[in-house]
Design a protein around this motif. Sequence first.
Motif, PDB file in Angstrom:
ATOM      1  N   TYR A 173       0.829  -1.207   0.000  1.00 34.04           N
ATOM      2  CA  TYR A 173       0.000   0.000   0.000  1.00 34.04           C
ATOM      3  C   TYR A 173       0.864   1.257   0.000  1.00 34.04           C
ATOM      4  O   TYR A 173       0.587   2.212  -0.734  1.00 34.04           O
ATOM      5  CB  TYR A 173      -0.918   0.000   1.222  1.00 34.04           C
ATOM      6  CG  TYR A 173      -1.763   1.245   1.336  1.00 34.04           C
ATOM      7  CD1 TYR A 173      -2.985   1.335   0.666  1.00 34.04           C
ATOM      8  CD2 TYR A 173      -1.350   2.335   2.103  1.00 34.04           C
ATOM      9  CE1 TYR A 173      -3.765   2.478   0.764  1.00 34.04           C
ATOM     10  CE2 TYR A 173      -2.124   3.481   2.197  1.00 34.04           C
ATOM     11  CZ  TYR A 173      -3.329   3.542   1.523  1.00 34.04           C
ATOM     12  OH  TYR A 173      -4.084   4.681   1.611  1.00 34.04           O
ATOM     13  N   GLY A 174       1.912   1.274   0.834  1.00 31.51           N
ATOM     14  CA  GLY A 174       2.805   2.432   0.860  1.00 31.51           C
ATOM     15  C   GLY A 174       3.518   2.640  -0.465  1.00 31.51           C
ATOM     16  O   GLY A 174       3.693   3.776  -0.919  1.00 31.51           O
ATOM     17  N   PHE A 175       3.906   1.547  -1.119  1.00 31.72           N
ATOM     18  CA  PHE A 175       4.580   1.644  -2.413  1.00 31.72           C
ATOM     19  C   PHE A 175       3.649   2.234  -3.466  1.00 31.72           C
ATOM     20  O   PHE A 175       4.045   3.117  -4.240  1.00 31.72           O
ATOM     21  CB  PHE A 175       5.059   0.258  -2.843  1.00 31.72           C
ATOM     22  CG  PHE A 175       5.809   0.243  -4.143  1.00 31.72           C
ATOM     23  CD1 PHE A 175       7.160   0.527  -4.177  1.00 31.72           C
ATOM     24  CD2 PHE A 175       5.157  -0.051  -5.325  1.00 31.72           C
ATOM     25  CE1 PHE A 175       7.858   0.520  -5.378  1.00 31.72           C
ATOM     26  CE2 PHE A 175       5.843  -0.055  -6.530  1.00 31.72           C
ATOM     27  CZ  PHE A 175       7.201   0.228  -6.552  1.00 31.72           C
ATOM     28  N   LEU A 176       2.399   1.768  -3.509  1.00 32.27           N
ATOM     29  CA  LEU A 176       1.446   2.268  -4.499  1.00 32.27           C
ATOM     30  C   LEU A 176       0.978   3.682  -4.157  1.00 32.27           C
ATOM     31  O   LEU A 176       0.768   4.502  -5.050  1.00 32.27           O
ATOM     32  CB  LEU A 176       0.242   1.324  -4.583  1.00 32.27           C
ATOM     33  CG  LEU A 176       0.521  -0.072  -5.144  1.00 32.27           C
ATOM     34  CD1 LEU A 176      -0.716  -0.948  -5.017  1.00 32.27           C
ATOM     35  CD2 LEU A 176       0.970   0.003  -6.593  1.00 32.27           C
ATOM     36  N   HIS A 177       0.814   3.949  -2.862  1.00 32.20           N
ATOM     37  CA  HIS A 177       0.335   5.262  -2.445  1.00 32.20           C
ATOM     38  C   HIS A 177       1.328   6.367  -2.817  1.00 32.20           C
ATOM     39  O   HIS A 177       0.932   7.485  -3.148  1.00 32.20           O
ATOM     40  CB  HIS A 177       0.099   5.260  -0.935  1.00 32.20           C
ATOM     41  CG  HIS A 177      -0.454   6.547  -0.408  1.00 32.20           C
ATOM     42  ND1 HIS A 177      -1.733   6.984  -0.692  1.00 32.20           N
ATOM     43  CD2 HIS A 177       0.095   7.505   0.383  1.00 32.20           C
ATOM     44  CE1 HIS A 177      -1.947   8.147  -0.107  1.00 32.20           C
ATOM     45  NE2 HIS A 177      -0.855   8.497   0.554  1.00 32.20           N
ATOM     46  N   VAL A 231       0.646   0.191  14.547  1.00 34.12           N
ATOM     47  CA  VAL A 231       1.957   0.835  14.491  1.00 34.12           C
ATOM     48  C   VAL A 231       2.887   0.084  13.548  1.00 34.12           C
ATOM     49  O   VAL A 231       3.607   0.691  12.736  1.00 34.12           O
ATOM     50  CB  VAL A 231       2.557   0.914  15.912  1.00 34.12           C
ATOM     51  CG1 VAL A 231       3.999   1.403  15.850  1.00 34.12           C
ATOM     52  CG2 VAL A 231       1.725   1.835  16.791  1.00 34.12           C
ATOM     53  N   ILE A 232       2.861  -1.244  13.625  1.00 33.89           N
ATOM     54  CA  ILE A 232       3.702  -2.055  12.724  1.00 33.89           C
ATOM     55  C   ILE A 232       3.291  -1.837  11.273  1.00 33.89           C
ATOM     56  O   ILE A 232       4.133  -1.710  10.371  1.00 33.89           O
ATOM     57  CB  ILE A 232       3.602  -3.542  13.115  1.00 33.89           C
ATOM     58  CG1 ILE A 232       4.188  -3.756  14.513  1.00 33.89           C
ATOM     59  CG2 ILE A 232       4.322  -4.412  12.096  1.00 33.89           C
ATOM     60  CD1 ILE A 232       4.007  -5.167  15.041  1.00 33.89           C
ATOM     61  N   ALA A 233       1.976  -1.777  11.023  1.00 32.75           N
ATOM     62  CA  ALA A 233       1.495  -1.539   9.657  1.00 32.75           C
ATOM     63  C   ALA A 233       1.910  -0.165   9.158  1.00 32.75           C
ATOM     64  O   ALA A 233       2.283   0.005   7.981  1.00 32.75           O
ATOM     65  CB  ALA A 233      -0.021  -1.693   9.608  1.00 32.75           C
ATOM     66  N   ALA A 234       1.860   0.852  10.026  1.00 34.91           N
ATOM     67  CA  ALA A 234       2.270   2.199   9.622  1.00 34.91           C
ATOM     68  C   ALA A 234       3.751   2.254   9.272  1.00 34.91           C
ATOM     69  O   ALA A 234       4.148   2.920   8.302  1.00 34.91           O
ATOM     70  CB  ALA A 234       1.949   3.191  10.745  1.00 34.91           C
ATOM     71  N   LEU A 235       4.571   1.560  10.031  1.00 35.26           N
ATOM     72  CA  LEU A 235       6.004   1.513   9.715  1.00 35.26           C
ATOM     73  C   LEU A 235       6.256   0.779   8.395  1.00 35.26           C
ATOM     74  O   LEU A 235       7.134   1.175   7.615  1.00 35.26           O
ATOM     75  CB  LEU A 235       6.765   0.833  10.851  1.00 35.26           C
ATOM     76  CG  LEU A 235       6.811   1.604  12.176  1.00 35.26           C
ATOM     77  CD1 LEU A 235       7.495   0.773  13.250  1.00 35.26           C
ATOM     78  CD2 LEU A 235       7.532   2.931  12.001  1.00 35.26           C
ATOM     79  N   ALA A 236       5.492  -0.293   8.143  1.00 36.21           N
ATOM     80  CA  ALA A 236       5.627  -1.005   6.866  1.00 36.21           C
ATOM     81  C   ALA A 236       5.206  -0.112   5.700  1.00 36.21           C
ATOM     82  O   ALA A 236       5.825  -0.133   4.627  1.00 36.21           O
ATOM     83  CB  ALA A 236       4.797  -2.281   6.889  1.00 36.21           C
TER      84      ALA A 236
END
Length: 332
Positions: A72-76, A255-260
């Motif tokens: 998600y972070g990569f696409l966002h 928190v772990i998901a936000a860091l990922a």
Amino acid sequence: MPLRTQRLIITALFMGLITYAAWQLYTHWGSWLQLSLAWQKQLNQGLSYLLQETTSRPWYAGGLLVVASFAYGFLHALGPGHGKLIITTYIATQATHLKQSVIISLLASLLQGLVAITLVSLVLILFQLSTKHLNQASLYAEQTSYLFVILLGSYLCISALRRGWSIRKSRHLAPLKIKSIQPLNSSTKAISKTKAHSHSDNCGCGHQHVIQSHQLQSSFKSKLLIILSMGIRPCSGAILVLLFSYVIEVYSWGVIAALAMAMGTALTICLIALFVHLMRDNAVRVSRLKGKSFSPYWAITLKILAGILFILMGVLMLQSIGLEQSVSPLLR
């Protein structure tokens, strides 16, 4: 075939491939962006489901949650945003090492995730405030980010003007004086042919034949302003995940998901920075192969233009926030 000709051919082929890739990206950008948004929507739904599943299957669902958050972070990060414009403009107009560009991009992306975690933890957990206060804190952080963009532009303009003034001043400190004119004999001609001109800041030739190390080492202030202007604004996706995880009482997994997510965003920003850096380095290499030299005032001009762009961008984004605040009560 001479080595110089081979290098020119390789460079021309490389530039042709880059141009073709850029044209394909420009042509299909709309469809790719829509596809990216559709994937993000599916990943959002998947993240919500995986967060709920962490209560019953923590290791299985948690592992999938980290992978999905990274994706998600990569696409966002592929979507529009002022952070990518800042880092690409800075790298394209300033002479920086590749390592510096990657580190700046990485730290700025990670700071976005850390700011989101800090805001949610302080507002919701420590002070026990409502989501309205969380939105207000996010807005203040966004405004602070835009102020840092303006500060970055001002700093670049001031440092460029100082650099230009120092060059101009150094060239007028020691004017050349002709003591005598004597004809060159044969030995003097031979020495003059073998002895190359030694360039320095005060040589007065007006050309920059090699990028100096002090130009590659950008100042710590400019690096810090780049990181703050990109990273102070919290990631909206991370805030939503943290908020949902807080509601269903699995905040640690949030928190772990936000860091990922921050790591996925960092990967995209680093790849963009790498591409811009290679393009700039290749353009400089082509100009050297063609025997072209650049006046140091070119770098100063580019720095001033980048600074003006940052100032205008920061002012416009601050005005857009004020416009949103004035329009939102009418929409209610």
